[in-house]
Design an enzyme around this catalytic site. Structure first.
Site, mmCIF file in Angstrom:
data_model
loop_
_atom_site.group_PDB
_atom_site.id
_atom_site.type_symbol
_atom_site.label_atom_id
_atom_site.label_comp_id
_atom_site.label_asym_id
_atom_site.label_seq_id
_atom_site.Cartn_x
_atom_site.Cartn_y
_atom_site.Cartn_z
ATOM 1 N N ASP A 31 9.294 -11.776 -3.239
ATOM 2 C CA ASP A 31 9.507 -12.150 -1.835
ATOM 3 C C ASP A 31 8.429 -12.326 -1.139
ATOM 4 O OD1 ASP A 31 10.522 -11.842 0.401
ATOM 5 O OD2 ASP A 31 11.273 -9.437 0.801
ATOM 6 N N SER A 61 8.760 -6.178 8.138
ATOM 7 C CA SER A 61 8.941 -7.589 7.121
ATOM 8 C C SER A 61 7.804 -8.123 6.509
ATOM 9 C CB SER A 61 10.427 -7.936 6.579
ATOM 10 O OG SER A 61 11.257 -7.104 6.543
ATOM 11 N N GLY A 62 6.957 -8.765 5.737
ATOM 12 C CA GLY A 62 6.081 -9.070 5.320
ATOM 13 C C GLY A 62 4.658 -9.561 5.772
ATOM 14 N N GLY A 92 11.787 -5.649 10.761
ATOM 15 C CA GLY A 92 10.977 -6.031 11.551
ATOM 16 C C GLY A 92 9.080 -6.063 11.303
ATOM 17 N N HIS A 124 11.916 -13.488 3.119
ATOM 18 C CA HIS A 124 13.241 -13.382 3.158
ATOM 19 C C HIS A 124 13.048 -13.993 4.847
ATOM 20 C CE1 HIS A 124 11.765 -9.558 3.991
ATOM 21 N NE2 HIS A 124 12.502 -8.970 4.902
HETATM 22 C C1 4AZ Z 1 13.289 -4.969 7.261
HETATM 23 O O1 4AZ Z 1 15.072 -5.629 7.798
HETATM 24 C C2 4AZ Z 1 13.710 -3.975 6.815
HETATM 25 N N1 4AZ Z 1 12.910 0.855 5.000
HETATM 26 C C3 4AZ Z 1 11.544 -4.029 5.779
HETATM 27 C C4 4AZ Z 1 11.980 -2.467 5.010
HETATM 28 C C5 4AZ Z 1 12.928 -1.623 4.746
HETATM 29 C C6 4AZ Z 1 14.035 -1.808 5.650
HETATM 30 C C7 4AZ Z 1 14.365 -2.990 6.520
HETATM 31 C C8 4AZ Z 1 12.402 -0.266 4.424
HETATM 32 O O2 4AZ Z 1 13.481 -5.743 7.290
#
Ligand code: 4AZ
Length: 720
Positions: A138, A242-243, A240, A86
């Protein structure tokens, strides 16, 4: 990275162990292309802290686009980075690899990136079946244009095989440069954050997500996903992160169990983070990297039993936390706080966590306009129930709009030392912005601000909440659209079963906060402003609108201790509703009321009023009329400019007027000179049986609530 346990930093250094990088755990079946993975240089990690030690997570990379950090990733081989799909797919389109760069060996993203190096991206690979995060798959692989330079701060992570199961309850670590909590970006110097998360079983995770609160209607854990975190929230990944990797240590090496994928909010109770499970994608990863030398390593892992020691405790998904909002008896509030300042009357506020009291900023007006922090803060004291000594105050944070906006008349006071939360003192629960207070909820008033109790303090008024439509339209404008459930309301209107006449005067002199009960839990739902005065039904400003501010200032105290219910619309009432016109008779002479349409009047009073009764509305921002006692006339100006006597107050009521029109014959007989205008053609009463009322009230006809409301509105007002 949302992490609300801030332990003191204890830094110690363990000298490197000779031969630490020899692979003692390699089994004879190890694949030849495997490179050493999952072993950072031995380092001191601060358990429960938030800043990672430099080099503690040498596979962590930062993915930049347009010069800024967007997502995390992990180095799995010199030329390959694993991340989340994503991060690279927007509107179904995969972004250009050339827009991205990979920062390796970074600790702080501020200033000179000592020991770090950058690689550009040659290709981004995403599984064919990826469409959106909630549907899984993902993950993404990034091929670097040239291999990373491996060093003590740049090393690959080991990957688990598809057959491997991480035991539920295993303590793993997530890392990243993401937000500290919702809407709260990591501050400079942007040091990599680490957080310990427990792997949750699928059943436990699904069970947590099915508990009431925001987002409980939408989540389905799918194969290839895993959950990690805690029922009580607090520690979590956030925007932030993520990944980035979720890694677990097994047999002396770190393996990447998951990729930070998504979640619902950050650190919220019952809403653990969702990760892409890496094991199930072993084949896909191998296929993509085929031919790369060296490729990622999938070392053997000691296989543990699938049922870890945590499993049974998790499955019932219970939380043991100091609870908010539990009161021994309604009206006996264990969160009642009194702020004492030298030379002024005490200010009533509310304990919202172990360290924070919420109170109206207007109590401290002198402090707001003068210096911050106030000079005499040392002399302030807070009295809490069942505490023998008063608490000292270390910080005072007024809401930025406090001086001009009544709805933001709030300040937070931090106690110098947190109090032990038990039966008393105990914190009240605070609603999240999407909290939906059910119409008919039981509410009560609590003292707020410098208000003197107008009533006997024990006689706190019991109230029920009006539906959002009523509250909004009674105080709003014609054609205004009504916030649907799930959106913060503009006002909350409770109506009272006991009346203010007990007090012998209007409560105008007192300020109140509105407490509402849900499932045995009290929430601080609203704050009363002085201007709502004696208008009925009384309006309160919702506190939920301020939850981002409260959460931001208290840094997680809010998230930690608050329940959030969200009894959303469940399919109905999602259409936009608007307020009907208020008047069709022109502006009344006193300029303080509008006549409600017959339909609104009929619906509001459930058809119990005698035909011909006119209902009026005290529109926004107008003076209250508490001092009016004699039956006032209702005068309206026609389009032709004539002033017409439309009605006479019903038993001194401020809202109900007996229409003059139907009495024309009697008046004409008695007063020969009286002039009557031709009928307007619009009857004051809708035809019998017409069901034009909004759904809110349709089922409430003849209910005790409706009767109570009618009695309330018919009650004559008694002057001081
Ligand atoms: C995000 O938006 C995100 N609490 C990543 C992880 C979580 C929520 C949002 C989990 O990248």
């Amino acid at each position: 990275m949302s992490q609300h346990l801030f332990l003191p930093l204890v830094i110690f250094v363990i000298s490197p162990i000779p031969g630490a990088f020899q692979d003692s755990a390699l089994s004879p079946t190890e694949e030849p292309e495997d490179l050493d993975c999952g072993r950072p240089e031995p380092s001191a990690r601060i358990m429960g802290g938030s800043d990672a030690q430099p080099g503690a997570w040498p596979w962590q990379v930062s993915l930049h686009q347009g010069g800024g950090h967007i997502c995390g990733g992990s180095l799995i081989a010199p030329s390959w980075v694993l991340s989340a799909a994503h991060c690279f797919v927007s509107n179904g389109t995969l972004e250009q690899a050339s827009e991205w760069s990979v920062l390796l060996g970074v600790h702080s993203q501020d200033g000179p990136l000592d020991g770090a190096h950058v690689r550009s991206v040659a290709a981004i690979l995403v599984p064919d079946n990826y469409s959106k995060v909630e549907l899984g798959a993902d993950l993404a692989l990034l091929r670097l244009t040239s291999p990373a330079k491996l060093s003590p701060t740049v090393r690959p992570i080991c990957l688990p095989r598809a057959s491997h199961r991480f035991a539920h309850g295993t303590a793993c670590w997530a890392t990243g440069w993401g937000d500290l909590q919702e809407e709260d970006p990591l501050p400079l110097p942007w040091v990599l954050q680490e957080v310990e998360l427990r792997l949750l079983g699928e059943a436990a995770c699904q069970c947590l997500y099915s508990r009431p609160g925001p987002f409980n209607l939408t989540f389905q854990l799918l194969p290839g996903m895993l959950c990690a975190g805690y029922a009580e929230g607090r520690r979590d990944t956030c925007q932030g992160d993520s990944g980035g990797p979720l890694v677990c240590k097994e047999g002396g090496r770190w393996f990447q169990a998951g990729i930070t994928s998504f979640g619902f909010g950050c650190g919220r109770r019952n809403r653990p983070g969702v990760f892409t499970a890496v094991g199930p994608y072993e084949t896909w990863i191998r296929e993509q990297v085929m031919g790369s030398e060296p490729g990622p390593a999938f070392p053997n892992q000691p296989q543990e039993s699938q049922t870890g020691p945590w499993e049974s405790r998790e499955e019932n998904c219970t939380i043991a936390l100091p609870e908010c909002g539990k009161a021994p008896r309604p009206g006996v509030w264990p969160w009642e706080a009194q702020v004492i300042m030298p030379g002024s009357r005490p200010c009533h506020g509310t304990l919202v966590s172990e360290s924070w009291v919420l109170a109206p900023a207007s109590c401290f007006l002198d402090s707001i306009t003068s210096d911050n922090p106030p000079r005499d803060l040392d002399a302030w004291r807070v009295l809490l129930p069942s505490r023998t000594r008063s608490e000292r105050v270390s910080r005072f944070v007024p809401h930025e709009n406090a001086t001009w906006d009544d709805a933001s008349d709030l300040a937070l006071l931090q106690l110098r030392a947190p109090v032990n939360l038990s039966a008393a003192p105990r914190a009240v629960c605070l609603p999240y912005p999407e909290h939906y207070f059910l119409p008919g909820s039981r509410c009560r008033l609590a003292l707020w601000g410098r208000g003197e109790p107008a009533l006997d303090p024990s006689a706190q008024l019991e109230a029920e909440l009006l539906g959002g439509w009523w509250c909004h339209c009674l105080y709003g404008h014609q054609g205004a659209s009504v916030p649907p459930p799930g959106h913060p309301p503009h006002r909350l209107c409770p109506y009272y079963q006991e009346e203010e006449e007990e007090a012998g005067r209007c409560w105008n002199d007192s300020r109140w906060s509105l407490m509402c009960l849900e499932e045995g839990t009290w929430f601080l739902a609203g704050i009363g402003d002085v201007s709502s005065g004696c208008l009925r039904p009384r309006a309160f400003s919702p506190v939920q609108t301020h939850s981002p501010w409260i959460s931001h200032v208290t840094r997680g105290a809010y998230l930690e201790d608050q329940l959030a219910w969200d009894w959303g619309p469940e399919g109905e009432e999602t259409e936009t509703q608007t307020c009907p016109p208020h008047t069709e008779h022109g502006v009344p002479i006193a300029t303080i009321v509008s006549i409600l349409t017959p339909r609104l009047c009929h619906c509001l009073y459930q058809g119990i009023l005698p035909p011909g009764t006119l209902c009026v509305l005290y529109a926004e921002g107008q003076e209250d009329r508490c001092e009016v006692t004699s039956a006032p006339p209702l005068l309206c100006q026609t389009e032709g400019g004539f002033w017409v006597l439309m009605g006479m107050a019903v038993r001194g009521s401020q809202e109900l007027f007996a229409a003059i029109g139907p009495e024309e014959a009697w008046i004409s007989q008695t007063v020969a000179e009286a002039h009557f205008l031709p009928p307007s053609g619009s009857p004051y009463w809708p035809p019998a049986g017409s069901d034009l009322c909004p759904p809110d009230m349709a089922g409430a006809s003849g209910s005790p609530q409706a009767a109570a409301l009618i009695l309330l509105l018919l009650t004559p007002l008694i002057q001081d």
